[in-house]
Write a protein that holds these residues in place. Structure first.
Motif, PDB file in Angstrom:
ATOM      1  N   GLY A  17       0.802  -1.217   0.000  1.00 34.52           N
ATOM      2  CA  GLY A  17       0.000   0.000   0.000  1.00 34.52           C
ATOM      3  C   GLY A  17       0.829   1.257   0.000  1.00 34.52           C
ATOM      4  O   GLY A  17       1.981   1.260  -0.433  1.00 34.52           O
ATOM      5  N   GLU A  18       0.213   2.335   0.508  1.00 27.37           N
ATOM      6  CA  GLU A  18       0.827   3.655   0.500  1.00 27.37           C
ATOM      7  C   GLU A  18       2.217   3.660   1.106  1.00 27.37           C
ATOM      8  O   GLU A  18       2.455   3.033   2.136  1.00 27.37           O
ATOM      9  CB  GLU A  18      -0.016   4.647   1.304  1.00 27.37           C
ATOM     10  N   LEU A  21       2.573   4.602   4.811  1.00 28.28           N
ATOM     11  CA  LEU A  21       2.226   3.525   5.743  1.00 28.28           C
ATOM     12  C   LEU A  21       3.295   2.432   5.754  1.00 28.28           C
ATOM     13  O   LEU A  21       3.530   1.791   6.774  1.00 28.28           O
ATOM     14  CB  LEU A  21       0.878   2.911   5.374  1.00 28.28           C
ATOM     15  N   ASP A  60      -3.722  -1.519   2.029  1.00 33.98           N
ATOM     16  CA  ASP A  60      -4.488  -0.314   2.325  1.00 33.98           C
ATOM     17  C   ASP A  60      -5.823  -0.383   1.585  1.00 33.98           C
ATOM     18  O   ASP A  60      -6.028  -1.234   0.711  1.00 33.98           O
ATOM     19  CB  ASP A  60      -3.699   0.952   2.029  1.00 33.98           C
ATOM     20  N   ASP A  61      -6.737   0.496   1.959  1.00 33.45           N
ATOM     21  CA  ASP A  61      -8.070   0.478   1.356  1.00 33.45           C
ATOM     22  C   ASP A  61      -8.030   0.649  -0.156  1.00 33.45           C
ATOM     23  O   ASP A  61      -8.857   0.083  -0.868  1.00 33.45           O
ATOM     24  CB  ASP A  61      -8.949   1.580   1.963  1.00 33.45           C
ATOM     25  N   ALA A  85      -7.536  -5.077   5.473  1.00 34.61           N
ATOM     26  CA  ALA A  85      -7.338  -3.750   4.901  1.00 34.61           C
ATOM     27  C   ALA A  85      -7.319  -2.710   6.006  1.00 34.61           C
ATOM     28  O   ALA A  85      -8.008  -2.848   7.019  1.00 34.61           O
ATOM     29  CB  ALA A  85      -8.452  -3.434   3.911  1.00 34.61           C
ATOM     30  N   ILE A  86      -6.503  -1.676   5.803  1.00 35.37           N
ATOM     31  CA  ILE A  86      -6.433  -0.565   6.742  1.00 35.37           C
ATOM     32  C   ILE A  86      -6.663   0.735   5.973  1.00 35.37           C
ATOM     33  O   ILE A  86      -6.334   0.830   4.794  1.00 35.37           O
ATOM     34  CB  ILE A  86      -5.091  -0.529   7.501  1.00 35.37           C
ATOM     35  N   PRO A  87      -7.230   1.738   6.643  1.00 33.88           N
ATOM     36  CA  PRO A  87      -7.474   3.009   5.960  1.00 33.88           C
ATOM     37  C   PRO A  87      -6.186   3.812   5.801  1.00 33.88           C
ATOM     38  O   PRO A  87      -5.189   3.545   6.475  1.00 33.88           O
ATOM     39  CB  PRO A  87      -8.449   3.729   6.895  1.00 33.88           C
ATOM     40  N   ALA A  88      -6.239   4.800   4.934  1.00 30.58           N
ATOM     41  CA  ALA A  88      -5.122   5.735   4.784  1.00 30.58           C
ATOM     42  C   ALA A  88      -4.928   6.480   6.101  1.00 30.58           C
ATOM     43  O   ALA A  88      -5.844   6.576   6.922  1.00 30.58           O
ATOM     44  CB  ALA A  88      -5.409   6.706   3.645  1.00 30.58           C
TER      45      ALA A  88
END
Length: 120
Positions: A17-18, A21, A60-61, A85-88
């Motif tokens: 993901g990002e 993160l 990530d989402d 999944a995790i949010p930003a």
């Protein structure tokens, strides 16, 4: 009598993901794949399944929302690969799971939103 219980293969810890993160996950020992291309996510999950590797995968989402065939397959089948999944970082938390969807259908989405913020 002593018996030896082999631990077996370790579970791989991965984050996809990002980039902002990824740094935190890298610090706690995860393999990180910052800003992965969709085909790279698909290929990595395909390899995990092919090799029958146990894995705990955090995405990530944004990755979870993509139409990635192997990700959808892993989510449907379950088993050795667990995906969450995790949010930003700047996004408010939201419940996004089959259970949350069913609860929203039964009680209304506003109920879940209020309870996740601690309001009543």
């Amino acid at each position: 009598m002593d018996s030896v219980h082999p631990l077996g293969d370790p579970t791989r810890l991965l984050f996809l993901g990002e980039e902002c993160l990824a740094d935190g996950f890298r610090l706690i020992g995860f393999e990180t794949y910052p800003n992965p291309a969709l085909r790279d996510v698909d290929q990595l999950l395909r390899e995990l399944q092919r090799s029958q590797t146990k894995a705990f995968v955090v995405v990530d989402d944004a990755v979870m929302a993509q139409d990635i065939p192997q990700l959808q397959r892993v989510l449907r089948e379950g088993g050795r690969i667990v995906v969450i999944a995790i949010p930003a970082l700047n996004a408010p938390p939201k419940l996004a799971s089959e259970v949350a969807n069913r609860l929203a259908a039964l009680f209304g989405a506003a109920t879940l939103q209020a309870s996740s913020t601690g309001e009543r």
